[in-house]
Design a protein around this motif. Sequence first.
Motif, mmCIF file in Angstrom:
data_model
loop_
_atom_site.group_PDB
_atom_site.id
_atom_site.type_symbol
_atom_site.label_atom_id
_atom_site.label_comp_id
_atom_site.label_asym_id
_atom_site.label_seq_id
_atom_site.Cartn_x
_atom_site.Cartn_y
_atom_site.Cartn_z
ATOM 1 N N ASP A 94 -18.340 0.620 -8.043
ATOM 2 C CA ASP A 94 -18.190 0.258 -6.626
ATOM 3 C C ASP A 94 -16.793 -0.276 -6.335
ATOM 4 O O ASP A 94 -16.178 0.053 -5.305
ATOM 5 C CB ASP A 94 -19.235 -0.793 -6.237
ATOM 6 N N LYS A 95 -16.294 -1.106 -7.236
ATOM 7 C CA LYS A 95 -14.958 -1.684 -7.050
ATOM 8 C C LYS A 95 -13.887 -0.587 -7.046
ATOM 9 O O LYS A 95 -12.995 -0.572 -6.189
ATOM 10 C CB LYS A 95 -14.673 -2.700 -8.155
ATOM 11 N N ALA A 96 -13.986 0.338 -7.996
ATOM 12 C CA ALA A 96 -13.012 1.426 -8.070
ATOM 13 C C ALA A 96 -13.071 2.310 -6.826
ATOM 14 O O ALA A 96 -12.033 2.697 -6.263
ATOM 15 C CB ALA A 96 -13.253 2.258 -9.324
ATOM 16 N N LEU A 97 -14.284 2.630 -6.375
ATOM 17 C CA LEU A 97 -14.430 3.471 -5.188
ATOM 18 C C LEU A 97 -13.897 2.783 -3.940
ATOM 19 O O LEU A 97 -13.251 3.413 -3.095
ATOM 20 C CB LEU A 97 -15.896 3.853 -4.998
ATOM 21 N N LYS A 98 -14.155 1.472 -3.832
ATOM 22 C CA LYS A 98 -13.660 0.727 -2.667
ATOM 23 C C LYS A 98 -12.132 0.709 -2.646
ATOM 24 O O LYS A 98 -11.499 0.878 -1.598
ATOM 25 C CB LYS A 98 -14.204 -0.703 -2.730
ATOM 26 N N GLU A 99 -11.501 0.511 -3.810
ATOM 27 C CA GLU A 99 -10.040 0.483 -3.869
ATOM 28 C C GLU A 99 -9.454 1.851 -3.548
ATOM 29 O O GLU A 99 -8.430 1.956 -2.873
ATOM 30 C CB GLU A 99 -9.586 -0.009 -5.244
ATOM 31 N N ALA A 100 -10.114 2.907 -4.022
ATOM 32 C CA ALA A 100 -9.658 4.258 -3.685
ATOM 33 C C ALA A 100 -9.791 4.498 -2.179
ATOM 34 O O ALA A 100 -8.877 5.024 -1.529
ATOM 35 C CB ALA A 100 -10.462 5.297 -4.464
ATOM 36 N N TYR A 101 -10.924 4.104 -1.628
ATOM 37 C CA TYR A 101 -11.166 4.264 -0.188
ATOM 38 C C TYR A 101 -10.111 3.525 0.632
ATOM 39 O O TYR A 101 -9.541 4.078 1.582
ATOM 40 C CB TYR A 101 -12.560 3.749 0.142
ATOM 41 N N ASP A 102 -9.839 2.286 0.252
ATOM 42 C CA ASP A 102 -8.880 1.471 1.002
ATOM 43 C C ASP A 102 -7.463 2.033 0.942
ATOM 44 O O ASP A 102 -6.667 1.819 1.855
ATOM 45 C CB ASP A 102 -8.874 0.033 0.482
ATOM 46 N N SER A 103 -7.130 2.724 -0.142
ATOM 47 C CA SER A 103 -5.779 3.275 -0.284
ATOM 48 C C SER A 103 -5.603 4.573 0.488
ATOM 49 O O SER A 103 -4.488 5.081 0.610
ATOM 50 C CB SER A 103 -5.463 3.523 -1.759
ATOM 51 N N GLY A 104 -6.706 5.126 0.991
ATOM 52 C CA GLY A 104 -6.641 6.400 1.692
ATOM 53 C C GLY A 104 -6.952 7.593 0.815
ATOM 54 O O GLY A 104 -6.927 8.727 1.286
ATOM 55 N N CYS A 105 -7.261 7.350 -0.447
ATOM 56 C CA CYS A 105 -7.638 8.434 -1.357
ATOM 57 C C CYS A 105 -8.977 9.028 -0.915
ATOM 58 O O CYS A 105 -9.924 8.289 -0.663
ATOM 59 C CB CYS A 105 -7.730 7.903 -2.788
ATOM 60 N N GLN A 106 -9.050 10.352 -0.836
ATOM 61 C CA GLN A 106 -10.286 11.011 -0.410
ATOM 62 C C GLN A 106 -10.836 11.965 -1.454
ATOM 63 O O GLN A 106 -11.654 12.830 -1.147
ATOM 64 C CB GLN A 106 -10.048 11.784 0.895
ATOM 65 N N ASN A 107 -10.389 11.797 -2.705
ATOM 66 C CA ASN A 107 -10.783 12.743 -3.741
ATOM 67 C C ASN A 107 -11.105 12.021 -5.044
ATOM 68 O O ASN A 107 -10.313 11.210 -5.521
ATOM 69 C CB ASN A 107 -9.665 13.759 -3.976
ATOM 70 N N ILE A 108 -12.266 12.330 -5.603
ATOM 71 C CA ILE A 108 -12.714 11.729 -6.866
ATOM 72 C C ILE A 108 -13.100 12.849 -7.827
ATOM 73 O O ILE A 108 -13.807 13.782 -7.437
ATOM 74 C CB ILE A 108 -13.942 10.814 -6.646
ATOM 75 N N LEU A 109 -12.647 12.760 -9.065
ATOM 76 C CA LEU A 109 -13.137 13.649 -10.117
ATOM 77 C C LEU A 109 -14.162 12.860 -10.914
ATOM 78 O O LEU A 109 -13.818 11.929 -11.645
ATOM 79 C CB LEU A 109 -11.989 14.128 -11.013
ATOM 80 N N SER A 314 3.669 7.479 4.381
ATOM 81 C CA SER A 314 2.540 7.025 3.581
ATOM 82 C C SER A 314 1.272 7.754 3.996
ATOM 83 O O SER A 314 1.089 8.097 5.167
ATOM 84 C CB SER A 314 2.352 5.514 3.756
ATOM 85 N N LEU A 315 0.377 7.998 3.029
ATOM 86 C CA LEU A 315 -0.920 8.597 3.327
ATOM 87 C C LEU A 315 -2.028 7.556 3.443
ATOM 88 O O LEU A 315 -3.194 7.907 3.552
ATOM 89 C CB LEU A 315 -1.287 9.616 2.249
ATOM 90 N N ASN A 316 -1.656 6.278 3.390
ATOM 91 C CA ASN A 316 -2.647 5.227 3.588
ATOM 92 C C ASN A 316 -3.068 5.214 5.057
ATOM 93 O O ASN A 316 -2.218 5.197 5.950
ATOM 94 C CB ASN A 316 -2.048 3.869 3.197
ATOM 95 N N PRO A 317 -4.374 5.248 5.335
ATOM 96 C CA PRO A 317 -4.815 5.320 6.740
ATOM 97 C C PRO A 317 -4.367 4.151 7.586
ATOM 98 O O PRO A 317 -4.260 4.271 8.810
ATOM 99 C CB PRO A 317 -6.351 5.377 6.621
ATOM 100 N N ASN A 318 -4.102 2.990 6.964
ATOM 101 C CA ASN A 318 -3.636 1.841 7.728
ATOM 102 C C ASN A 318 -2.224 2.027 8.252
ATOM 103 O O ASN A 318 -1.753 1.246 9.081
ATOM 104 C CB ASN A 318 -3.691 0.575 6.865
ATOM 105 N N ARG A 319 -1.515 3.068 7.780
ATOM 106 C CA ARG A 319 -0.138 3.278 8.199
ATOM 107 C C ARG A 319 0.025 4.587 8.962
ATOM 108 O O ARG A 319 1.145 5.070 9.148
ATOM 109 C CB ARG A 319 0.785 3.278 6.976
ATOM 110 N N ASN A 320 -1.085 5.169 9.398
ATOM 111 C CA ASN A 320 -1.012 6.468 10.058
ATOM 112 C C ASN A 320 -0.154 6.459 11.310
ATOM 113 O O ASN A 320 0.443 7.464 11.673
ATOM 114 C CB ASN A 320 -2.428 6.957 10.421
ATOM 115 N N SER A 321 -0.113 5.319 12.016
ATOM 116 C CA SER A 321 0.634 5.267 13.273
ATOM 117 C C SER A 321 2.100 4.928 13.076
ATOM 118 O O SER A 321 2.875 4.919 14.021
ATOM 119 C CB SER A 321 0.002 4.228 14.212
ATOM 120 N N GLU A 322 2.498 4.669 11.837
ATOM 121 C CA GLU A 322 3.874 4.234 11.577
ATOM 122 C C GLU A 322 4.845 5.396 11.754
ATOM 123 O O GLU A 322 4.755 6.413 11.081
ATOM 124 C CB GLU A 322 3.966 3.693 10.151
ATOM 125 N N THR A 323 5.780 5.247 12.676
ATOM 126 C CA THR A 323 6.790 6.280 12.904
ATOM 127 C C THR A 323 8.203 5.722 12.912
ATOM 128 O O THR A 323 9.147 6.460 13.175
ATOM 129 C CB THR A 323 6.549 7.012 14.235
#
Length: 603
Positions: A94-109, A314-323
């Motif tokens: 759960d911890k690993a998945l949450k950290e991946a989610y928060d970083s904007g990662c959308q892919n898990i092997l 950045s591909l982090n969703p928290n920075r999507n609006s950064e221009t």
Amino acid sequence: MRISHKLEQSHKENDIPTFSFEFFVPKTSQGVQNLYDRMDRMYNVNPQFIDVTWNAGGRLSNLTTDIVQTAQSVLGLETCMHLTCTNMPVDLIDKALKEAYDSGCQNILALRGDPPVEGGEWTAVEGGFQHAKDLVKYIRNKYGNHFDIGVAAYPEGHPEETDIDLLIGFLKEKIDAGADFIITQMFYDAENFIEWCQKLRDQDINVPIIPGIMPISTYASFKRRSTWCEIKVPEEFENKLLANKDDDQLVRKIGTELVAEMCSKLINSGFVKHLHFYTMNLEKSSIMVLEKLGLINSNEQTQNNTEALPWRKSLNPNRNSETVRPIFWKNRKYSYITRTQDWDEFPNGRWGDPNSAAFGDVELFTSGLLRQSSKRCIELWGEPKNFKDVSQLVVKYLQGEVNSLPWSDTPITAEIDSIKNELIEINQNGILTINSQPRVNGEPSNHPAFGWGPKDGFVYQKQYLEFLMPKSKILKLISKIELINKPFNLSTNQKDNFNYLTYFAIDFNDDLITNSKDDSANAVTWGIFPGQEVLQPTIVEKVSFLAWKDEVFRIAEEWSGIFEDGSDSKNTIKTIINDYALVNIVDNDYVGESKIFDLLKQL
């Protein structure tokens, strides 16, 4: 973006095969830093994604998620995170998945993982999962369709099961549990792989099949890996490589030809549109295969001209609006992202409130701003005994002989070619350049050196130069800037007042001199594109410059700290800290004659 969607989109737009890279977690902090540098360079050949293995042997540190976070948020690389069942109770998953989610990662092997190194059967930990399909189900149930989930496959059998048909049945169970794509174990037998792909399609396994490609760098590594994975080695491979096994360079050349030929067969079979390279954290062998296939060329390993902005987004969703970003971090994206990673505001796509107290303090960098070990610093930059040695180091960087500097993480680019001679000259005459850009007046947005943004646009830049110079010359510099800004107008018999040149100058003790307004932001890069407002993605302004000043002098402090007290090297860098000021100048006349270099030559 999810891998399956990204590949579908890419292959729909262009029928050219695509590729990706796998990296493993290094064992040392310097190894991690070197990996980031390598990933950064390999970004420029445009992989569709990278993936990062879970920590070897199931160690429970967070290095994998740290690397995923950096790759996704700082390097702007679409990233897939390995996640295994080995030594992983549900709370750690759960911890690993949450950290991946928060970083904007959308892919898990999703993998079961390897058995213990010391031998014995694989067993699940208490509260963990027994099979990869169970992990797939768990991720899908918990996160819905947020993640693309990949699974492993074994075209030539598994050490614990040699029955291929039985393994295909297990693979079908993983797909039915919610997996979206397959990455296979390495192999060299193309014909066997193609037959296996047909068996998968016959079993209604229709997700993307991504072959795992292991380049050949040395004969010893080739034999070790093929033996360990228990794969079939075609006679042609064995004969050609064995005959030249003592010549590593020739082995790599022959290996490149053999692997490229294998990849061509896979692509021509119709089952494969994407190649996944097991890089082993190396660069050259994978690049050579891609070049042989014609999927990249050597010239592509420079600036990627399809960037949406003139800096790596950045591909982090928290920075999507950064221009918009301050130009000071043009070559220090790691520290800029770290400083601003906890901001929750990027109003109107801007980099943030210029007066925000949230702008991260330099003390956030507990691991050091140099991001290199002392030994590595000396390997990269030597032991400068005097100022001339430091200036010569900068000259080598400008000439491409050195790939980084203490204040610049990235190699020099073709952007500075038009001003390179001037930069070299002023560095040889007592001024250390930190950052620069030439003026650009309406170049096409696909220009090989300056281009960014959508096609059919035009880009502009003001000339910018940032440097360290002796404090004793600052007043003379300012007086000459004032003469340029207030030229005598013969028609009116008086001095005009226009800030052709705006500047900031500050020393270690925070003595600031400037002719810029406190609350102003000066756009130094902008673009004009059809159907859009003017984009102004790079700025100079006071608050961020003050933060950057702290970073520059802190970098110098850390650099001096690797040398012994009383040594010439330490004293030289301490002198720069104590006796030099950080200065930046913007030439706001992006149409007329460049003024900054002529100004500095007068000093």
